[in-house]
Enzyme design. Sequence first.
Site, PDB file in Angstrom:
ATOM      1  N   CYS A 103      33.677  -4.651  34.760  1.00 43.00           N
ATOM      2  CA  CYS A 103      32.689  -4.168  34.176  1.00 43.00           C
ATOM      3  C   CYS A 103      32.893  -2.931  33.312  1.00 43.00           C
ATOM      4  O   CYS A 103      33.492  -1.947  33.965  1.00 43.00           O
ATOM      5  CB  CYS A 103      31.655  -3.723  35.190  1.00 43.00           C
ATOM      6  SG  CYS A 103      30.118  -3.101  34.370  1.00 43.00           S
ATOM      7  N   MET A 313      27.742  -5.682  26.907  1.00 43.19           N
ATOM      8  CA  MET A 313      28.889  -5.429  27.924  1.00 43.19           C
ATOM      9  C   MET A 313      29.828  -4.610  27.656  1.00 43.19           C
ATOM     10  O   MET A 313      30.381  -4.876  26.612  1.00 43.19           O
ATOM     11  CB  MET A 313      29.156  -6.542  28.596  1.00 43.19           C
ATOM     12  CG  MET A 313      27.985  -7.450  29.203  1.00 43.19           C
ATOM     13  SD  MET A 313      27.133  -8.623  27.894  1.00 43.19           S
ATOM     14  CE  MET A 313      28.299  -9.865  27.831  1.00 43.19           C
TER      15      MET A 313
END
Length: 389
Positions: A103, A313
């Site tokens: 992430c 993201m």
Amino acid sequence: MFKPQLKIPATYIRGGTSKGVFLNLTDLPEAAQIPGKARDEILLRVIGSPDPYGKHTDGMGGATSSTSKTVILAKSTQADHDVDYLFGQVAIDKPFIDWSGNCGNLTAAVGAFAIANGLVDPSRVVDNGITTVRIWQANIHKTIIAHVPMSNGEVQETGDFELDGVTFPAAEVKVEFLDPADGEGAMFPTGNLVDTLDVPEVGQFEATFINAGIPTIFLNASELGYQGTELQDDINNDESALAKFETIRAYGALKMGLITDIEQAKTRQHTPKIAFVSPATDYITSSGKAITADKIDLSVRALSMGKLHHAMMGTAAVAIGAAAAIPGTLVNKAAGGQKTESVTFGHPSGTLKVGAEAVNIDNQWRVTKAIMSRSARVLMEGTVRVPQV
């Protein structure tokens, strides 16, 4: 007789446009300090998954892909690194945690947590200025460098850096992703900058498959029937569109060699990502802000865990920067087709600039570094309570 709840030290942190529960590996019960069922069961309960109501009412999750996240940190086992960073993307309605990727947004918070929790050697921490934290990304076996601002011996979280997709300003954290091609193979797994992807009963699409930051499938918005200026409601309220994207993603994963059977895509939801690009054009963001075409190089929309992301993201931003730096990819073409070391792209919440350094060695492209700025802030710290099973 029901057992009392476990109390596990934890910190709830926003990193970039995501937030998640951060845990020190040594604070977990012994059985959960190694990968496996015990760890997954605890983290699922921390987040509140699986939740058939899709609300995460009985857990720390926020019932979106951006807020259903866990992070485990430990002193690094790797030479010349400070901290090992392991990320788990928690499914909302299934008893499943995807450990297949990083992430990028929460990466911005890793350095700060590591400093505050004694995972970085004190000799490397400055009282005022910037502390450089060397992160080993354990999911994909890559090095990330976080530049963490410090003030009077503590991490500085407040500041005037604004990040579209985050309501309030904070301190800027610069993050460098070194050699960001994903650990699972070549940066372009098919050997091509653009491929034709055949998706049974859906159609044929031009696609750029790239492993940089996170495995990503880039498509042209126009081939999908979109403008590239869509917001979440335009996609996420259309069940047929979501099903179409998931089918394309599954066949793309197969083409990238990430799975060997199309059914495996169901248990690999975090990767690959799927995104669509278009040339720069005027649009209105989800907050009502007007973005004009002259302020961006291209527009990008990306899906995460089956839904259009509200911003972008962080790992997908790395993929965008890497692909934009290489002439011939769909991302580069959408940005005008020139060789560039940075692009500013439009996403549903606003704009983001990402830079990448690309070199061509023996007709093989390699991205040596991708750079972007995020911010991070501790929201709460203490103990998270978990019912014992």
